[in-house]
Design an enzyme around this catalytic site. Structure first.
Site, PDB file in Angstrom:
ATOM      1  N   TRP A  86     -60.557  -2.712  16.807  1.00 15.71           N
ATOM      2  CA  TRP A  86     -60.230  -3.576  17.948  1.00 15.71           C
ATOM      3  C   TRP A  86     -60.185  -2.771  19.228  1.00 15.71           C
ATOM      4  O   TRP A  86     -60.676  -3.206  20.267  1.00 15.71           O
ATOM      5  CB  TRP A  86     -58.923  -4.332  17.712  1.00 15.71           C
ATOM      6  CG  TRP A  86     -59.031  -5.269  16.540  1.00 15.71           C
ATOM      7  CD1 TRP A  86     -58.316  -5.213  15.374  1.00 15.71           C
ATOM      8  CD2 TRP A  86     -59.914  -6.396  16.403  1.00 15.71           C
ATOM      9  NE1 TRP A  86     -58.707  -6.225  14.538  1.00 15.71           N
ATOM     10  CE2 TRP A  86     -59.678  -6.959  15.132  1.00 15.71           C
ATOM     11  CE3 TRP A  86     -60.876  -6.968  17.229  1.00 15.71           C
ATOM     12  CZ2 TRP A  86     -60.375  -8.081  14.668  1.00 15.71           C
ATOM     13  CZ3 TRP A  86     -61.575  -8.085  16.769  1.00 15.71           C
ATOM     14  CH2 TRP A  86     -61.316  -8.627  15.512  1.00 15.71           C
ATOM     15  N   ASP A 131     -52.595  -4.226  23.545  1.00 19.20           N
ATOM     16  CA  ASP A 131     -53.036  -5.291  22.646  1.00 19.20           C
ATOM     17  C   ASP A 131     -52.021  -5.308  21.501  1.00 19.20           C
ATOM     18  O   ASP A 131     -51.975  -4.379  20.697  1.00 19.20           O
ATOM     19  CB  ASP A 131     -54.444  -4.971  22.138  1.00 19.20           C
ATOM     20  CG  ASP A 131     -54.929  -5.966  21.081  1.00 19.20           C
ATOM     21  OD1 ASP A 131     -54.167  -6.875  20.710  1.00 19.20           O
ATOM     22  OD2 ASP A 131     -56.083  -5.820  20.624  1.00 19.20           O
ATOM     23  N   LYS A 138     -52.122 -13.965  14.263  1.00 13.19           N
ATOM     24  CA  LYS A 138     -51.612 -12.962  13.334  1.00 13.19           C
ATOM     25  C   LYS A 138     -50.122 -13.195  13.091  1.00 13.19           C
ATOM     26  O   LYS A 138     -49.686 -13.354  11.964  1.00 13.19           O
ATOM     27  CB  LYS A 138     -51.826 -11.536  13.875  1.00 13.19           C
ATOM     28  CG  LYS A 138     -53.248 -11.231  14.338  1.00 13.19           C
ATOM     29  CD  LYS A 138     -54.232 -11.140  13.193  1.00 13.19           C
ATOM     30  CE  LYS A 138     -55.696 -11.135  13.622  1.00 13.19           C
ATOM     31  NZ  LYS A 138     -56.105 -10.187  14.646  1.00 13.19           N
TER      32      LYS A 138
HETATM   33  C1  LIG Z   1     -57.390  -9.920  15.383  1.00 18.01           C
HETATM   34  C2  LIG Z   1     -57.268  -8.939  16.480  1.00 18.01           C
HETATM   35  C3  LIG Z   1     -58.013  -9.048  17.659  1.00 18.01           C
HETATM   36  C4  LIG Z   1     -59.048 -10.130  17.874  1.00 18.01           C
HETATM   37  O1  LIG Z   1     -58.445 -11.319  18.130  1.00 18.01           O
HETATM   38  P1  LIG Z   1     -59.282 -12.664  18.468  1.00 18.01           P
HETATM   39  O2  LIG Z   1     -58.180 -13.587  18.834  1.00 18.01           O
HETATM   40  O3  LIG Z   1     -60.022 -13.028  17.219  1.00 18.01           O
HETATM   41  O4  LIG Z   1     -60.194 -12.370  19.591  1.00 18.01           O
HETATM   42  C5  LIG Z   1     -57.811  -8.113  18.656  1.00 18.01           C
HETATM   43  N1  LIG Z   1     -56.927  -7.113  18.501  1.00 18.01           N
HETATM   44  C6  LIG Z   1     -56.205  -6.967  17.374  1.00 18.01           C
HETATM   45  C7  LIG Z   1     -55.231  -5.846  17.271  1.00 18.01           C
HETATM   46  C8  LIG Z   1     -56.349  -7.875  16.326  1.00 18.01           C
HETATM   47  O5  LIG Z   1     -55.625  -7.723  15.214  1.00 18.01           O
END
Ligand SMILES: *Cc1c(COP(=O)(O)O)cnc(C)c1O
Length: 361
Positions: free
Chosen positions: A102, A170, A194
């Protein structure tokens, strides 16, 4: 309600039962209106209250003030934030730490928009640790980290000191899983699917003064944080049903006793699995090099052979334990033990691991 499965999917992922029940009810008849939450205007006072509470509750849980921080609920996933962040704030250069897939994707977007310095990376060891002792680039517009690496199972357990460089994170896969000094961050983003709610909405917490002072003024309307702050996250139609569900999750977190209680439970759950990994390191080979970098959210390990891993996943499924297959890019096993994953599910997984080893060693 039907029996709940033991759900270890990495995302979309398990939600608390009271949240699912509230979503079920609101999907049919919201606030006794005789209409679904999905059928009413986002400009109605009933939905406005949903949005306002989801914003206030997020700040309350994080101990932040609405004077200082804005809360946005936008579409496009965390992946859109990979682009939106540099579109707004990358003027001369930005620092990134590469701790996994990511982070790599976030770096790719920033590179298209300006000078992007990868100041540390754990790519040399298949992302099995969190880099320490990082030297940040003086004068950077911001420093970006990924607090939990969903695919590799590593997590920042102490936040870096970036001095006067604005810190951005993030937090998609560990948002609101533990108390943190959230005021250290200028911007936090998290895809909801998540740890917070269903897919379709991204939670963004951003320092308003930073946007006012530093965000680019000339920009595509929808990609400006200022656009959404000015309209309290209702510039256009927000993902109303997902926002409702996230709002219910926030209320659940507060009802449970807040982030201290949530963290204590997350530690207890993860320990059940890490203890087994530590007891049989030749059989359940933990994927993370340093214990202090182990994630409380995504626990990753390998078995001696790929055949055993496939059997582990299949046998687990036959016992009602779902979602244990590692990410397709790394293989192995991954158990996601997000906030909503009950202790009993993790106990069932721990018991299964003991039994599987006995039968398949
Ligand atoms: C799942 C995830 C993403 C991507 O998320 P989307 O909502 O599918 O764009 C980005 N960063 C992390 C740490 C993730 O676990």
């Amino acid at each position: 309600m039907a029996t709940r499965a033991h759900n270890f999917f990495a995302g979309p992922a398990i939600l608390p039962v009271p949240v699912i029940e509230a979503a079920r009810d609101a999907a049919y008849n919201f606030a006794d209106l005789g209409m679904s939450i999905m059928e009413i205007s986002h400009r109605s006072k009933e939905f406005d209250q949903v949005m306002v509470e989801a914003q206030q509750d997020a700040l309350k849980i994080m101990g932040l003030s609405a004077d200082e921080y804005a809360v946005l609920y936008l579409g496009g996933g965390a992946s859109t934030q990979f682009a939106m962040l540099p579109l707004n704030f990358l003027h001369t250069k930005a620092d990134y730490v590469n701790t996994g897939e990511w982070a790599t994707k976030a770096i790719k977007e920033a590179k298209m928009l300006g000078e992007t310095n990868v100041v540390a990376t754990s790519e040399d060891a298949n992302f099995n640790y969190i880099p320490k002792d990082i030297t940040w680039t003086p004068g950077s517009d911001y420093a970006h980290i990924t607090t939990n690496n969903t695919i590799y199972g590593t997590q920042w357990n102490t936040m870096p000191d970036t001095g006067d460089i604005p810190l951005v994170a993030d937090m998609s896969s560990d948002m609101l899983s533990r108390p943190l000094d959230f005021s250290k961050f200028n911007l936090i983003y998290a895809g909801a699917q998540k740890n917070l709610g269903p897919s379709g909405v991204t939670l963004i917490i951003v320092k308003k003064a930073w946007v006012e002072e530093k965000a680019k003024k000339e920009n595509l309307t929808m990609f400006k944080y200022a656009t959404h702050i000015k309209k309290d996250s209702m510039f256009n139609t927000p993902p109303s049903f997902p926002v409702y569900v996230v709002g219910q999750t926030l209320k659940w977190i507060m009802n449970e006793g807040g982030l201290e209680v949530i963290e204590e439970r997350n530690i207890r759950k993860a320990k059940l699995i890490y203890d087994i990994i530590d007891a049989y390191p030749e059989y359940y080979k933990g994927a993370v090099a340093n214990k202090e970098d182990r994630s409380l959210m995504n626990i990753t390990w390998n078995l001696p052979t790929e055949e055993l891993e496939a059997k582990f996943v299949a046998d687990a499924k036959a016992k009602g334990l779902y979602g244990l297959k590692g990410h397709r890019s790394v293989g192995g096993i991954r158990a996601s033990t997000y906030n909503a994953c009950p202790v009993e599910s993790v106990e069932a997984l721990a018991a299964f691991m003991e039994e599987f080893k006995k039968n398949n060693a």
